[in-house]
Design an enzyme around this catalytic site. Sequence first.
Site, PDB file in Angstrom:
ATOM      1  N   HIS A 135       0.818  -1.225   0.000  1.00  0.00           N
ATOM      2  CA  HIS A 135       0.000   0.000   0.000  1.00  0.00           C
ATOM      3  C   HIS A 135       0.846   1.267   0.000  1.00  0.00           C
ATOM      4  O   HIS A 135       0.312   2.362  -0.201  1.00  0.00           O
ATOM      5  CB  HIS A 135      -0.904   0.044   1.236  1.00  0.00           C
ATOM      6  CG  HIS A 135      -1.895  -1.067   1.279  1.00  0.00           C
ATOM      7  ND1 HIS A 135      -2.790  -1.304   0.265  1.00  0.00           N
ATOM      8  CD2 HIS A 135      -2.111  -2.035   2.213  1.00  0.00           C
ATOM      9  CE1 HIS A 135      -3.528  -2.362   0.568  1.00  0.00           C
ATOM     10  NE2 HIS A 135      -3.132  -2.833   1.742  1.00  0.00           N
ATOM     11  N   HIS A 174      -6.278  -7.214  -0.160  1.00  0.00           N
ATOM     12  CA  HIS A 174      -6.410  -5.773  -0.384  1.00  0.00           C
ATOM     13  C   HIS A 174      -5.726  -5.383  -1.684  1.00  0.00           C
ATOM     14  O   HIS A 174      -4.793  -6.047  -2.120  1.00  0.00           O
ATOM     15  CB  HIS A 174      -5.767  -4.988   0.773  1.00  0.00           C
ATOM     16  CG  HIS A 174      -6.391  -5.259   2.110  1.00  0.00           C
ATOM     17  ND1 HIS A 174      -5.906  -6.219   2.971  1.00  0.00           N
ATOM     18  CD2 HIS A 174      -7.465  -4.704   2.717  1.00  0.00           C
ATOM     19  CE1 HIS A 174      -6.656  -6.243   4.067  1.00  0.00           C
ATOM     20  NE2 HIS A 174      -7.619  -5.330   3.944  1.00  0.00           N
TER      21      HIS A 174
END
Length: 665
Positions: A135, A174
Amino acid sequence: MGTALIYDEEMTKYKLLWVDPACKIEVPERLTVSHEALVQSGLADRCISVPVRKATDSDILRVHSEEYLEGVKKTPYMTLEDLKEFTLQYGDVYFHQNIYHCAELAAGAALQLVDSVMTGQVRNGMALVRPPGHHSMRSAANGFCVFNNVAIAAQYAKQQYGVKRVLIVDWDVHHGQGVQYCFEDDPSVLYFSWHRYEHQNFWPKLRDSDFDSVGKEKGAGFNINVPWNKTKMQNSDYLSVFCHLLLPVAYEFCPDLVLVCAGFDSAIGDPEGEMCATPDIFAHLTHLLMNLAGGKVCAVLEGGYNLTSLAQSVCQTVQTLLGDPAPRPANLQGPCRSALESLHCARSTHRQYWPCLKHAADLPTSDISTKRFKLAEEKEDSDKEIVWPEPDKRFAPAVRAAVVLPDGVACPDGCHPFTLSEDLDPLIVNKLKEKFLKGADDRETLSTLSRLIALVDQMEKNEVCSGLALVPAITMATMCVIQHAASAPKNRVLVVCVGDWNVPKFTEDGKTLVMQFSNKVSEERASRYYIPLHLKKGFRDVSGFMQAVTGLLLPLGYQYDPSLVVLVRMSDSGLCDSVWQQLTGLLQGLAQGHTLVLMQDNEKDCVGPTGSSLLGDPAPSLGPLLAPLSEDVESVEKLRDKLKAEWKLLQNTAQDTGKDAGDCS
Ligand code: Q6P
Ligand code: ZN
C-alpha cells in the site's frame, strides 16, 4: 537449486503503541507464528536461510521520494506524541521508534531474495517481513506499509540485473494501490491484483481499484485488477481467475521474474478478507506460477491477520516452493456468480491489450450486479467463529520420478530406474497375457506391462510420486495402465493424450476422463468422458495450445480431481520440448503430482526433458507468445462452451451461470 527463506526476529520488534481499532490486527505475532510453523513442520530446515540486509537509501529512492524518506528517517527520534502526529498524515498505518529500522530490513529482505534468485544461489524463495509494503506510495505510508518492498525489489531487479519483464502477482485480499501507482505507465512490470472491493465500499475505497484501471500510456494493459464485489470467495473463484485470466496473460507476457505480494488475508478465517478459500489453495496458486520465468518466484509476505490461517497458508506456500507435490484441491464446485462477473469484466476490459483474450465476451450489460450502487447490507452472523480443518500433512514420496526404459536408454539424472522387487501376482500376469498379449509369449512386453502395473500401485500407495515409461506399443501400454488404475474403487484417472491415436471407447462411468489434443481427431466421437480437441495447426501454434491448456485442460483437470494423471505422448506429436515441459509441469498440480508419462519408444530424445519436469525442475520459458490462430481459439471456445454447463470451472463470463447458480453469499 533450493528455496531461500528470509526472516529476522528484528522485524517483530515494533508494535502499535496507542489505541487504534484499524491497526490493532497488525501484530508482531504474525511473523513469529509464521516462522514458528515453518520450523515446527521441518520446512524451515529444508530451506536455505538467507540473512536480511538493510535496504540502502538509494534502494528506497528507486520508488520513494527524498522528502518522504527524510520524514520516515526522523521517526526513531520522535516522542510518542510526535509519532502519533506523524502517523496522522497517513491512512491506516502506525509508526513506532523502531519501524524505520524494520522497514529498511523488510525492503532489504526482498532485495536479498531477488539477489539469491537472480544469481542462481536458489531457485525461488520467500521473505517473511514486517512492515508489509504493497500500500505504500511514493510519498506516503498507508495500510500498515512504510516502504513498498515488492515495488523496490522489482525496480532493483530491472536496474541491477537487467531483467526485462517482471510479473507481480498480488494475492493479498487488499488492493496494492502503491504497486499499481508505481508501475502504472511501465510496460515492463505487469501488476495483477485481486481484492475485496464491494463496489468501492471496502478499504482503501479507491475508484482506481476497479477492473477498468488498466495502466496508463505505454503501460496500458499491464495493470490487471480483479475486484471482488462480495465476500466469501472460495477456492474455485481463485482458481478460475488464474486459469482464465492470470495464466494466459502471464504466458503471453513471459516474465523473467515473478514477484508475489504474498498476503494471506485472502484465506479463510481472516477478519479483514472474510473470504473462504482454504490454506491449501496457496499450494496451487504457487505451483501454477512455478513454471513461469524459469521458476524464479520470490514471495514476499504482505497481510494475513488470522494467525492460524496465516501460518497454515505460509507453510503451504513454502512447501510448494520446495517442490513437494500439492495436495488434492478441495471443494471445486465452480465459481460463484459474483466472481464470474468480476472475471468477465476484467477479461473483456483487457482483450484489447492481450491477444490471448481476444475472444473474451463483451462487457456485460445492465442486469448484473457490477453496477456501482451500494448493495443492501446483507446482515449476518459475522461474529460466528469460522472453523476449517487443518490441511493434511503433505509429504513427498521417497521416489520422486521412477522410469521404465528399454535397454540402452540412459536413466535421466535424479530419476529412479524402476524394477520389480518381487514377482507380480500370477493372476495379474495371466490376465495381462490373455488381454493384451493375446496368447503371444512376448517376454519383453510382459515385463514392461508388469512393471507399469507395479508402478501404478506404488504411486497409489504414495511410495512413488511420478513415472515415465518409454514403451514399444504405446496404445497397449496405455490401455493396460488405465484399466488397472481405474479398477480400484475410489480411483479416477485423467488421461491426457497428445497426438494422433484412435482412442478406444472407455466406460462412461466417470472413472476415466480422456482429453485428447490432435490435428486429426474428429469431434464427432466426443462423449461425456472423452473430450477431443482438434487443433488445426497441430502443436505448431504454441499460443493456441497454451490457451487450451490454461483455459480448458487445467480447469477440467482441477474439477475432475483425478487420483492419477496419465499423460500419453504419441510419436510425431510435433510438440517442442519447452511446451511439453510446461504441460507436464502444470499437470503435476493435480493428483498430488501423480503423473505417469507414457511415450512411444522412438521418442528417446524426450526422456531427459520429461524426467527433469517430473523431478520438479521448472520448464523453460516459451518466449513472449504471439496471437493464437483464430481457428484454434475457435475450437477451444466451442468446446469450452459445450462443456461449461457440466464443468463449471470452465465458466468465465457472467452469462455462464443461471440466475440461481452459485451465489456466494
Ligand atoms: C487494512 C487497513 C483496517 C480496517 C480494520 C501489505 C497488508 C494489508 C494491509 C491492510 C490494511 N484497514 N477493520 O499490507 O493489505 O493486508
Ligand atoms: Zn491485505
